[in-house]
Enzyme design. Structure first.
Site, PDB file in Angstrom:
ATOM      1  N   ASN A   9       0.863  -1.186   0.000  1.00 26.59           N
ATOM      2  CA  ASN A   9       0.000   0.000   0.000  1.00 26.59           C
ATOM      3  C   ASN A   9       0.896   1.231   0.000  1.00 26.59           C
ATOM      4  O   ASN A   9       1.487   1.572   1.025  1.00 26.59           O
ATOM      5  CB  ASN A   9      -0.892  -0.042   1.255  1.00 26.59           C
ATOM      6  CG  ASN A   9      -1.707   1.228   1.422  1.00 26.59           C
ATOM      7  OD1 ASN A   9      -1.802   2.049   0.506  1.00 26.59           O
ATOM      8  ND2 ASN A   9      -2.282   1.414   2.608  1.00 26.59           N
ATOM      9  N   LYS A  11       0.083   4.251  -0.282  1.00 25.82           N
ATOM     10  CA  LYS A  11      -0.589   5.419   0.307  1.00 25.82           C
ATOM     11  C   LYS A  11      -0.417   6.646  -0.610  1.00 25.82           C
ATOM     12  O   LYS A  11      -0.326   6.490  -1.819  1.00 25.82           O
ATOM     13  CB  LYS A  11      -0.078   5.678   1.727  1.00 25.82           C
ATOM     14  CG  LYS A  11      -0.078   4.412   2.577  1.00 25.82           C
ATOM     15  CD  LYS A  11       0.064   4.689   4.038  1.00 25.82           C
ATOM     16  CE  LYS A  11       0.242   3.379   4.782  1.00 25.82           C
ATOM     17  NZ  LYS A  11       0.067   3.507   6.208  1.00 25.82           N
ATOM     18  N   HIS A  96      -9.471   0.945   5.433  1.00 21.84           N
ATOM     19  CA  HIS A  96      -8.155   1.166   6.039  1.00 21.84           C
ATOM     20  C   HIS A  96      -8.326   2.092   7.242  1.00 21.84           C
ATOM     21  O   HIS A  96      -9.138   3.024   7.218  1.00 21.84           O
ATOM     22  CB  HIS A  96      -7.196   1.787   5.016  1.00 21.84           C
ATOM     23  CG  HIS A  96      -5.784   1.782   5.492  1.00 21.84           C
ATOM     24  ND1 HIS A  96      -5.317   2.711   6.388  1.00 21.84           N
ATOM     25  CD2 HIS A  96      -4.752   0.950   5.225  1.00 21.84           C
ATOM     26  CE1 HIS A  96      -4.045   2.443   6.652  1.00 21.84           C
ATOM     27  NE2 HIS A  96      -3.680   1.384   5.954  1.00 21.84           N
ATOM     28  N   GLU A  98      -6.683   4.493   8.292  1.00 24.35           N
ATOM     29  CA  GLU A  98      -6.516   5.927   7.999  1.00 24.35           C
ATOM     30  C   GLU A  98      -7.803   6.511   7.436  1.00 24.35           C
ATOM     31  O   GLU A  98      -8.148   7.662   7.712  1.00 24.35           O
ATOM     32  CB  GLU A  98      -5.327   6.129   7.040  1.00 24.35           C
ATOM     33  CG  GLU A  98      -4.006   5.927   7.779  1.00 24.35           C
ATOM     34  CD  GLU A  98      -2.847   5.452   6.915  1.00 24.35           C
ATOM     35  OE1 GLU A  98      -2.931   5.535   5.691  1.00 24.35           O
ATOM     36  OE2 GLU A  98      -1.855   4.980   7.506  1.00 24.35           O
ATOM     37  N   GLU A 168      -5.369  -5.368  10.826  1.00 22.53           N
ATOM     38  CA  GLU A 168      -4.388  -4.298  10.985  1.00 22.53           C
ATOM     39  C   GLU A 168      -4.644  -3.554  12.302  1.00 22.53           C
ATOM     40  O   GLU A 168      -5.462  -2.622  12.345  1.00 22.53           O
ATOM     41  CB  GLU A 168      -4.509  -3.305   9.830  1.00 22.53           C
ATOM     42  CG  GLU A 168      -4.195  -3.903   8.483  1.00 22.53           C
ATOM     43  CD  GLU A 168      -3.595  -2.856   7.550  1.00 22.53           C
ATOM     44  OE1 GLU A 168      -2.493  -3.082   7.068  1.00 22.53           O
ATOM     45  OE2 GLU A 168      -4.228  -1.816   7.349  1.00 22.53           O
ATOM     46  N   GLY A 174       2.267   2.076  10.887  1.00 24.77           N
ATOM     47  CA  GLY A 174       3.182   3.212  10.729  1.00 24.77           C
ATOM     48  C   GLY A 174       3.890   3.613  12.005  1.00 24.77           C
ATOM     49  O   GLY A 174       4.466   4.693  12.077  1.00 24.77           O
ATOM     50  N   SER A 214       3.326  -2.269  10.408  1.00 26.65           N
ATOM     51  CA  SER A 214       4.780  -2.177  10.589  1.00 26.65           C
ATOM     52  C   SER A 214       5.508  -3.477  10.248  1.00 26.65           C
ATOM     53  O   SER A 214       6.468  -3.842  10.933  1.00 26.65           O
ATOM     54  CB  SER A 214       5.115  -1.732  12.014  1.00 26.65           C
ATOM     55  OG  SER A 214       4.644  -0.420  12.228  1.00 26.65           O
TER      56      SER A 214
HETATM   57  C1  PEP Z   1      -0.873  -0.028   6.144  1.00 23.84           C
HETATM   58  O1  PEP Z   1      -0.943   1.166   5.902  1.00 23.84           O
HETATM   59  O2  PEP Z   1      -1.750  -0.814   5.762  1.00 23.84           O
HETATM   60  C2  PEP Z   1       0.272  -0.489   6.912  1.00 23.84           C
HETATM   61  C3  PEP Z   1       0.263  -1.703   7.355  1.00 23.84           C
HETATM   62  O3  PEP Z   1       1.270   0.446   7.101  1.00 23.84           O
HETATM   63  P1  PEP Z   1       2.712   0.179   7.767  1.00 23.84           P
HETATM   64  O4  PEP Z   1       3.234  -1.120   7.154  1.00 23.84           O
HETATM   65  O5  PEP Z   1       3.531   1.345   7.402  1.00 23.84           O
HETATM   66  O6  PEP Z   1       2.488   0.008   9.229  1.00 23.84           O
END
Ligand code: PEP
Length: 253
Positions: A9, A11, A96, A98, A168, A174, A214
């Site tokens: 992803n 973003k 997601h 976010e 998630e 992040g 992460s």
């Molecule tokens: C994500 O945005 O779905 C995600 C898992 O981000 P990150 O790997 O940066 O934590």
């Protein structure tokens, strides 16, 4: 047997030119892995066509990061599933954290997006996960179940080819704080048993459940060597070709 999936992803990162360069550097690293697992890239909308052209002929799939539930209409600034399938997009991320947090998307709206994706012939990657306060309150599994049931409520069918779920935990996205494999497995098992109650054992057994939060080359092997974890949704590390390739190799082995 579920085929593993690793989705990057990107973003809101990368101009069209930068996305093309990233796709070009990923291609030779990922191509040899394409017969062992499924790989998808989710660039920004503005880079979908260019990245699609770069990966054409490879086994890498194109994914989008969001969509509007309707197929067309007076929704200024929005992108429909129909527009995405026309660009050969296969997967679309919905729910997601976010989007939930920064854009106030509700469970109900996310369910409509998942249904809009299915109606356009896309496979939704439905993200679910608790925030830190919910985990500390002991509400993790309840929150996940509520998000999951609302997310799939309007889907005409639920099975391996029509849905992917990504667990998630919000506190891991992040932040550099990965869930432990045991925390992820507890959530993945709860998701699969909820899917089994809703869609039946066979359908539930065929749906891939990814972990996201992460994931890095350093943490990928411990997480992805567990049979309950069918792959990863990768944010930050997917922007560095060698890191994303290392995570994908960990998922493939
Ligand atoms: C994500 O945005 O779905 C995600 C898992 O981000 P990150 O790997 O940066 O934590």
């Amino acid at each position: 047997m579920r085929r593993r999936l690793v989705c990057g992803n990107w973003k809101m990162n990368g101009t069209e030119e930068e996305s093309a360069a990233l796709a070009a550097s990923l291609l030779p690293l990922l191509a040899p892995l394409g017969d062992r697992l499924e790989i998808a890239l989710a660039p920004p909308f503005t880079s979908l066509r260019t990245v699609g052209e770069k990966i054409q002929g490879s086994r890498i799939q194109l994914a989008a990061q969001d969509l509007h539930p309707a197929s067309h209409g007076a929704f200024t600034g929005e992108i429909s599933g129909r527009m995405l399938t026309a660009l050969h997009v296969r997967y679309v991320i919905v729910g997601h954290s976010e989007r939930r947090r920064l854009f106030r998307e509700t469970n109900e709206e996310i369910g409509r997006k998942a249904a809009g994706a299915a109606a356009a012939g896309l496979v939704p990657i439905l993200c679910v996960g608790e925030d830190e306060a919910e985990r500390l309150d002991g509400r993790t599994l309840g929150v996940i179940e509520e998000q999951l049931l609302a997310g799939i409520a309007r889907l005409p069918s639920t099975g391996g080819d029509t849905l992917v779920v990504a667990y998630e935990p919000v506190w891991a996205i992040g932040t550099g704080r990965t869930a432990t494999p045991d925390q992820a497995i507890e959530a993945h098992r709860a998701i699969r048993s909820c899917l089994a109650r809703r869609a039946g054992e066979d359908a539930a057994a065929s749906i891939r459940i990814l972990y996201g939060g992460s994931v890095t080359p350093e943490t990928a092997t411990a997480m992805l060597s567990r049979p309950d974890i069918d792959g990863a949704l990768v944010g930050g590390a997917s922007l560095v070709a060698e890191s994303f390739a290392a995570i994908t190799r960990a998922a493939a082995s």
